[in-house]
Motif scaffolding. Structure first.
Motif, PDB file in Angstrom:
ATOM      1  N   GLY A  27       1.501  20.119  -1.836  1.00 52.30           N
ATOM      2  CA  GLY A  27       0.190  20.385  -1.257  1.00 52.30           C
ATOM      3  C   GLY A  27       0.071  21.715  -0.553  1.00 52.30           C
ATOM      4  N   ARG A  28       1.133  22.521  -0.584  1.00 54.48           N
ATOM      5  CA  ARG A  28       1.153  23.814   0.108  1.00 54.48           C
ATOM      6  C   ARG A  28       0.731  23.639   1.576  1.00 54.48           C
ATOM      7  N   THR A  29       1.404  22.704   2.226  1.00 52.06           N
ATOM      8  CA  THR A  29       1.131  22.424   3.622  1.00 52.06           C
ATOM      9  C   THR A  29       2.426  21.911   4.242  1.00 52.06           C
ATOM     10  N   ALA A  83      -1.945  28.994   7.697  1.00 51.43           N
ATOM     11  CA  ALA A  83      -3.192  28.875   6.946  1.00 51.43           C
ATOM     12  C   ALA A  83      -4.111  27.797   7.516  1.00 51.43           C
ATOM     13  N   GLU A  84      -3.557  26.858   8.298  1.00 54.22           N
ATOM     14  CA  GLU A  84      -4.359  25.785   8.857  1.00 54.22           C
ATOM     15  C   GLU A  84      -4.845  26.102  10.267  1.00 54.22           C
ATOM     16  N   LEU A  85      -4.568  27.291  10.746  1.00 54.84           N
ATOM     17  CA  LEU A  85      -4.994  27.715  12.074  1.00 54.84           C
ATOM     18  C   LEU A  85      -6.164  28.678  11.964  1.00 54.84           C
ATOM     19  N   GLY A 149      -1.526  16.052   2.753  1.00 52.80           N
ATOM     20  CA  GLY A 149      -0.230  16.389   3.330  1.00 52.80           C
ATOM     21  C   GLY A 149       0.476  15.216   3.976  1.00 52.80           C
ATOM     22  N   GLN A 150       0.057  14.001   3.619  1.00 51.80           N
ATOM     23  CA  GLN A 150       0.660  12.801   4.181  1.00 51.80           C
ATOM     24  C   GLN A 150       0.992  11.847   3.042  1.00 51.80           C
ATOM     25  N   SER A 151       1.709  10.789   3.348  1.00 53.67           N
ATOM     26  CA  SER A 151       2.187   9.918   2.285  1.00 53.67           C
ATOM     27  C   SER A 151       2.491   8.537   2.849  1.00 53.67           C
ATOM     28  N   LEU A 152       2.121   7.512   2.084  1.00 51.90           N
ATOM     29  CA  LEU A 152       2.440   6.142   2.482  1.00 51.90           C
ATOM     30  C   LEU A 152       3.951   5.916   2.471  1.00 51.90           C
TER      31      LEU A 152
END
Length: 224
Positions: A27-29, A83-85, A149-152
């Protein structure tokens, strides 16, 4: 039983880290909240070195594996995190912020070690930062307005990786403080799992595959 629970924790948390690396690169995160990531990296590095100097043990070997995996997760954060800031966060500011966060994380671990000694410091620091991580995963979901950017897999493996040492240290070693922190972690972890399952269910009903969550903006180029 102690060896079994140690191995369960080691395998489960290794799954967390491997999946976090995979999700982050895909996810490039980054797939772990930065404050928790910094504390984890500092804990594992500190005690991997300590255990290596003191002799070979099951937990020592696990700590080395965790430290290496966490180093890769840190690299995904350093690569994609800016990139998320907001754009006002320049490269020098991002570098200074990271130096402060990771430096403080190491300082906290060493203060725990100096004050409590190895036996208690490893447990108190690990469970307190684990509880922080549990809460921050919920915040990450809210901040990103969905499971990007998350996963179960991360959520379930984290819950199992926390349950095993909670039983080992909280129940078998009869440590009420550790048991209480472990129970609180479990509550937050179950809430996070429920949130991810709910999001998956809603996504399935909408019939969209790969559509971004509501309000999700496109991210600027992390290489700027």
């Amino acid at each position: 039983m102690e060896l079994f629970l140690t191995l369960v924790s080691g395998v489960a948390w290794t799954v967390v880290y491997v999946e976090a690396i995979r999700v982050g690169l895909r996810g490039r995160t980054y797939a772990m909240p930065v404050a928790a990531l910094a504390l984890n990296f500092a804990w594992e590095t500190t005690y991997a070195v300590h255990d290596a100097l003191g002799g070979i043990s099951a937990q020592g070997a696990v700590n080395v594996v965790w430290a290496v995996a966490d180093a890769v997760i840190v690299s995904t954060y350093l690569r994609f995190g800016r990139a998320e800031l907001p754009e006002l966060v320049t490269r020098p500011l991002f570098a200074a912020w990271n130096a402060l966060v990771f430096g403080a994380a190491f300082a906290v671990q060493w203060l725990f070690l100096a004050h409590f000694g190895v036996h208690d410091a490893t447990r108190y620091a690990a469970f307190l930062q684990n509880l922080l991580m549990s809460g921050l995963f919920l915040s990450l979901y809210a901040a990103r307005r969905g499971p990007r950017g998350q996963s179960l897999v991360i959520a379930v493996a984290k819950a199992l990786g926390t349950l095993a040492p909670t039983v080992l240290f909280g129940v078998l070693e009869d440590a009420p403080f550790i048991l209480g922190l472990g129970v609180l972690c479990g509550v937050f972890d179950l809430a996070y799992i429920g949130l991810l399952l709910r999001g998956r269910l809603l996504h399935g009903r909408q019939g969209g595959a790969g559509a971004p969550g509501p309000g999700l903006r496109s991210l600027p180029d992390p290489s700027r």
